[in-house]
Design a protein around this motif. Structure first.
Motif, PDB file in Angstrom:
ATOM      1  N   THR A  34       0.760  -0.973  -0.132  1.00  0.00           N
ATOM      2  CA  THR A  34       0.134  -0.156   0.205  1.00  0.00           C
ATOM      3  C   THR A  34       1.104   1.007   0.094  1.00  0.00           C
ATOM      4  O   THR A  34       0.424   2.100  -0.320  1.00  0.00           O
ATOM      5  N   ALA A  35       2.267   1.038   0.327  1.00  0.00           N
ATOM      6  CA  ALA A  35       3.351   2.416   0.172  1.00  0.00           C
ATOM      7  C   ALA A  35       3.177   2.712  -1.072  1.00  0.00           C
ATOM      8  O   ALA A  35       3.375   3.802  -1.450  1.00  0.00           O
ATOM      9  N   THR A  36       2.892   1.696  -1.955  1.00  0.00           N
ATOM     10  CA  THR A  36       3.132   2.137  -3.633  1.00  0.00           C
ATOM     11  C   THR A  36       1.774   3.559  -3.567  1.00  0.00           C
ATOM     12  O   THR A  36       2.206   3.938  -4.796  1.00  0.00           O
ATOM     13  N   GLY A  37       0.963   3.650  -3.318  1.00  0.00           N
ATOM     14  CA  GLY A  37      -0.010   4.909  -3.293  1.00  0.00           C
ATOM     15  C   GLY A  37       0.306   6.144  -2.585  1.00  0.00           C
ATOM     16  O   GLY A  37       0.001   6.213  -2.229  1.00  0.00           O
ATOM     17  N   GLY A  38       1.241   5.766  -1.569  1.00  0.00           N
ATOM     18  CA  GLY A  38       1.390   7.201  -1.180  1.00  0.00           C
ATOM     19  C   GLY A  38       1.855   6.712   0.648  1.00  0.00           C
ATOM     20  O   GLY A  38       1.067   5.926   1.245  1.00  0.00           O
ATOM     21  N   GLU A  39       2.785   8.241   1.082  1.00  0.00           N
ATOM     22  CA  GLU A  39       2.515   8.060   2.750  1.00  0.00           C
ATOM     23  C   GLU A  39       1.330   7.524   4.065  1.00  0.00           C
ATOM     24  O   GLU A  39       1.272   6.735   4.837  1.00  0.00           O
ATOM     25  N   GLY A  47      -2.594   1.358  10.392  1.00  0.00           N
ATOM     26  CA  GLY A  47      -3.090   2.527  11.586  1.00  0.00           C
ATOM     27  C   GLY A  47      -4.714   1.312  11.514  1.00  0.00           C
ATOM     28  O   GLY A  47      -4.778   1.784  12.770  1.00  0.00           O
ATOM     29  N   MET A  48      -4.695   0.273  10.783  1.00  0.00           N
ATOM     30  CA  MET A  48      -5.842  -0.378  11.199  1.00  0.00           C
ATOM     31  C   MET A  48      -5.857  -1.135  12.416  1.00  0.00           C
ATOM     32  O   MET A  48      -6.682  -1.670  13.205  1.00  0.00           O
ATOM     33  N   MET A  49      -4.331  -1.615  12.550  1.00  0.00           N
ATOM     34  CA  MET A  49      -4.277  -2.284  13.033  1.00  0.00           C
ATOM     35  C   MET A  49      -3.952  -1.820  15.071  1.00  0.00           C
ATOM     36  O   MET A  49      -4.024  -2.490  15.878  1.00  0.00           O
ATOM     37  N   GLU A  50      -3.682  -0.718  14.540  1.00  0.00           N
ATOM     38  CA  GLU A  50      -4.368  -0.012  15.936  1.00  0.00           C
ATOM     39  C   GLU A  50      -5.148   0.172  16.420  1.00  0.00           C
ATOM     40  O   GLU A  50      -5.794  -0.115  18.609  1.00  0.00           O
ATOM     41  N   LEU A 125       9.021   0.363  22.904  1.00  0.00           N
ATOM     42  CA  LEU A 125      10.009   1.738  22.817  1.00  0.00           C
ATOM     43  C   LEU A 125       9.584   2.907  22.495  1.00  0.00           C
ATOM     44  O   LEU A 125      10.055   3.671  23.093  1.00  0.00           O
ATOM     45  N   GLY A 126       8.452   3.157  22.211  1.00  0.00           N
ATOM     46  CA  GLY A 126       8.386   4.445  22.080  1.00  0.00           C
ATOM     47  C   GLY A 126       7.718   5.164  21.072  1.00  0.00           C
ATOM     48  O   GLY A 126       7.162   5.914  20.665  1.00  0.00           O
ATOM     49  N   ALA A 127       8.702   4.315  19.546  1.00  0.00           N
ATOM     50  CA  ALA A 127       8.796   4.155  18.183  1.00  0.00           C
ATOM     51  C   ALA A 127       7.396   4.478  17.281  1.00  0.00           C
ATOM     52  O   ALA A 127       6.383   3.210  17.544  1.00  0.00           O
ATOM     53  N   ASP A 128       7.256   5.441  16.653  1.00  0.00           N
ATOM     54  CA  ASP A 128       5.636   5.083  15.555  1.00  0.00           C
ATOM     55  C   ASP A 128       6.605   4.448  14.302  1.00  0.00           C
ATOM     56  O   ASP A 128       7.729   4.813  13.577  1.00  0.00           O
ATOM     57  N   VAL A 129       5.901   3.213  14.353  1.00  0.00           N
ATOM     58  CA  VAL A 129       5.981   2.554  12.766  1.00  0.00           C
ATOM     59  C   VAL A 129       5.223   2.950  11.548  1.00  0.00           C
ATOM     60  O   VAL A 129       3.982   2.421  11.639  1.00  0.00           O
ATOM     61  N   ASP A 130       5.284   4.195  10.931  1.00  0.00           N
ATOM     62  CA  ASP A 130       5.489   4.278   9.851  1.00  0.00           C
ATOM     63  C   ASP A 130       5.798   4.768   8.675  1.00  0.00           C
ATOM     64  O   ASP A 130       6.682   4.242   8.544  1.00  0.00           O
TER      65      ASP A 130
END
Length: 204
Positions: A34-39, A47-50, A125-130
């Motif tokens: 889905t990254a091929t569709g942009g950020e 984010g759906m996993m959240e 550890l607090g980082a955003d996986v994005d």
């Protein structure tokens, strides 16, 4: 280890390599695609996993991902370092596939451990996986090459492992059915590789 026990351990190793590890790889690469569709498209998808409760996500991750991968990887190392390939003696296509399966398996133990450290552990550890995290990772040419090799190793290992699974579980008995399975699994390897490589290059 007795031959009888080893037979069942190898069957379990083969099964877990396809279900759930193989299915997770297909899902993971498809999600990354889905990254091929942009950020925004990528961040919305991941984010759906959240939306899944944290305790449930942890259970699913350990039962469906981490424990099967850990067993498959560690037992795979045992197989890789105790196997006796016949490439020098025979040099057949299947023997080369045998060697590549073991080589990619050993490499994947290193790659997956590093990938989990860079993403899942950093998230803990607090980082955003994005999108930005992956963009920063592959901004390093060495890491980009490392990830491309890792993706190709994973897609080959799954595709060729699927061929072995069909044989060891008695699904493809004849030489002709095994030949057809070779074509099908190699096409699967190419298509999944395109998805995986396109996904990682989308972060560049």
């Amino acid at each position: 280890m007795s031959k009888n026990h080893e037979f069942y351990w190898r069957r379990l190793h083969s099964l877990l390599g396809v279900i759930p590890v193989g299915l997770f790889l297909v899902f993971h690469l498809s999600l990354n695609f889905t990254a091929t569709g942009g950020e925004e498209a990528y961040n919305n998808s991941t984010g759906m996993m959240e939306l899944i409760p944290h305790w449930l996500l942890l259970i699913v991750e350990w039962v469906v991902i981490y424990i099967p991968i850990l067993f498959h990887g560690l037992y795979g190392l045992y197989i890789a370092f105790t196997a006796t390939p016949n490439v020098n003696r025979f040099g057949t296509f299947r023997n080369w596939m045998f060697v590549l399966q073991r080589f990619t398996g050993v490499f994947l133990v290193i790659f997956i451990a590093w990938h989990i450290f860079q993403t899942r552990i950093q998230k803990a550890l607090g980082a955003d996986v994005d999108f930005n995290m992956m963009e920063e990772i592959v901004n390093n040419p060495f890491m980009l090459a490392f990830y491309i090799v890792g993706i190709l190793s994973a897609t080959f290992h799954l595709a060729n492992g699927l061929w072995s699974f069909l044989v060891s579980w008695g699904i493809t008995h004849s030489a002709s059915s095994q030949k057809v399975a070779t074509y099908v699994t190699m096409i699967f390897f190419v298509l999944l590789s395109i998805v995986g490589v396109a996904a990682i290059l989308a972060f560049v």
